[in-house]
Design a protein around this motif. Structure first.
Motif, mmCIF file in Angstrom:
data_model
loop_
_atom_site.group_PDB
_atom_site.id
_atom_site.type_symbol
_atom_site.label_atom_id
_atom_site.label_comp_id
_atom_site.label_asym_id
_atom_site.label_seq_id
_atom_site.Cartn_x
_atom_site.Cartn_y
_atom_site.Cartn_z
ATOM 1 N N ALA A 1 45.286 -35.982 -30.530
ATOM 2 C CA ALA A 1 46.312 -36.990 -29.886
ATOM 3 C C ALA A 1 47.351 -37.307 -31.116
ATOM 4 O O ALA A 1 48.448 -37.679 -30.842
ATOM 5 N N ASN B 1 43.775 -41.290 -22.524
ATOM 6 C CA ASN B 1 43.431 -40.098 -23.569
ATOM 7 C C ASN B 1 41.808 -40.452 -23.884
ATOM 8 O O ASN B 1 41.349 -41.456 -24.218
ATOM 9 N N ASP C 1 48.829 -39.837 -19.955
ATOM 10 C CA ASP C 1 48.598 -39.736 -21.340
ATOM 11 C C ASP C 1 47.825 -40.662 -22.080
ATOM 12 O O ASP C 1 46.974 -40.703 -23.033
ATOM 13 N N ALA D 1 52.279 -36.644 -17.965
ATOM 14 C CA ALA D 1 52.499 -37.651 -19.070
ATOM 15 C C ALA D 1 52.304 -39.102 -18.576
ATOM 16 O O ALA D 1 51.943 -39.690 -19.380
ATOM 17 N N ARG E 1 56.995 -29.340 -22.800
ATOM 18 C CA ARG E 1 55.630 -30.018 -22.711
ATOM 19 C C ARG E 1 54.578 -28.894 -21.971
ATOM 20 O O ARG E 1 55.046 -28.017 -21.256
ATOM 21 N N THR F 1 46.975 -34.917 -25.534
ATOM 22 C CA THR F 1 46.107 -35.948 -25.229
ATOM 23 C C THR F 1 45.001 -35.095 -24.321
ATOM 24 O O THR F 1 45.485 -33.838 -23.875
ATOM 25 N N HIS G 1 48.750 -35.647 -32.834
ATOM 26 C CA HIS G 1 49.761 -34.511 -32.786
ATOM 27 C C HIS G 1 50.548 -34.301 -31.519
ATOM 28 O O HIS G 1 51.159 -33.322 -31.277
ATOM 29 N N GLY G 2 50.323 -35.323 -30.484
ATOM 30 C CA GLY G 2 50.858 -35.245 -29.180
ATOM 31 C C GLY G 2 50.262 -34.472 -27.986
ATOM 32 O O GLY G 2 50.895 -34.360 -26.938
ATOM 33 N N SER H 1 48.946 -32.125 -22.812
ATOM 34 C CA SER H 1 47.673 -32.817 -22.323
ATOM 35 C C SER H 1 47.006 -31.409 -22.041
ATOM 36 O O SER H 1 47.090 -30.241 -21.838
ATOM 37 N N GLY I 1 54.173 -31.407 -27.473
ATOM 38 C CA GLY I 1 53.144 -32.033 -26.828
ATOM 39 C C GLY I 1 52.596 -31.902 -25.485
ATOM 40 O O GLY I 1 53.350 -30.927 -24.942
ATOM 41 N N ARG J 1 50.094 -27.188 -31.091
ATOM 42 C CA ARG J 1 50.491 -27.878 -32.419
ATOM 43 C C ARG J 1 51.611 -27.054 -33.195
ATOM 44 O O ARG J 1 52.312 -27.531 -33.690
#
Length: 249
Positions: free
Chosen positions: A158, A219, A216, A213, A67, A163, A160-161, A120, A118, A113
């Motif tokens: 978002a 968002n 998330d 997370a 992450r 946020t 694509h994971g 934030s 994923g 990406r």
């Protein structure tokens, strides 16, 4: 493994967030061309976010991460200026600040990406983005632009994971602006329902939490940290008491 990237790490707030991140044991990458003192265990990029040097280091750092979290704590505070005295140069500086933010966010989001990781993005903004200060048109415009970028990135990435959210901060107890309040400090603090300003360490810890997370699902939203300063219609000292309003009918 969590990779946490702190942009603007040389500033007072950025330094505090970097130190708080280092204490979590997660991998921390501090980014700022003015970096000097770096906490143990923290990697550093002495360059502007959005520069090739940052991009290369970010790609390397993402390897092995489960992450990734970007906290953007930078942003210039321009000189105080009344709206009638503001020039196109003042607003251009605000626009340049937003463009710098855009480059940093874009490079991070595209890299994450591409690595299929994923995470934030958290932008540290100000309550001034929605409740303007007097004499700070450039600063407030830049912060409002950052919040708009955050909402756009929230929609775009978002799926694509990745946020995005904003932490809007009010006056901070240890900041230079609060220390400059002088004789007005006591009266100004009385305007805060909590009875005090957020401390620097509280804002830093909040930034780490908001990037996690667990948040998330926030968002695209702005979370405010100001002790209740901006939720009131009027400060308590000038609010009418029930007895003053009287009974109708």
């Amino acid at each position: 493994m969590i990779l946490r990237v702190i942009v603007g790490a040389a500033g007072q707030l950025g330094s505090a967030i970097t130190a708080a991140s280092a204490r979590t044991g997660d991998r921390t990458l501090a980014v700022d061309p003015l970096l000097t003192e770096i906490p143990p265990g923290v990697d550093a990029v002495r360059a502007d976010a959005g520069s090739p040097a940052f991009g290369d280091r970010l790609k390397t750092a993402l390897a092995g991460a489960s992450r990734c979290e970007l906290i953007l704590a930078g942003g210039r505070v321009p000189p105080l200026v009344r709206v009638p005295d503001a020039t196109s140069h003042d607003l251009k500086a605000a626009l340049d600040d937003v463009l710098t933010t855009f480059r940093a966010l874009s490079m991070f989001a595209v890299s994450a990406r591409s690595a299929a990781i994923g995470g934030s993005i958290v932008l540290i903004s100000s309550v001034g983005a929605r409740h303007p200060h007097r004499h700070m048109i450039g600063y407030d415009a830049a912060r409002a632009g950052m919040e708009s970028l955050a909402r756009s990135f929230a929609l775009e990435y978002a799926p694509h994971g990745i946020t995005t959210r904003v932490l809007a901060v009010g006056p901070i107890a240890e900041s230079a602006t609060s220390r400059a309040d002088g004789d007005l400090a006591e009266a100004l603090i009385k305007l805060v329902p909590l009875g005090r300003y957020p401390r620097l360490d509280e804002v830093a810890e909040a930034a780490i939490t908001v990037a996690s997370a667990a948040l998330d699902c926030a968002n695209g939203h702005t979370i405010t940290l100001d002790g209740g300063l901006t939720v009131q219609l009027r400060p308590a000292d000038i609010e009418r008491a029930p007895a003053q309003i009287g009974r109708s009918g």
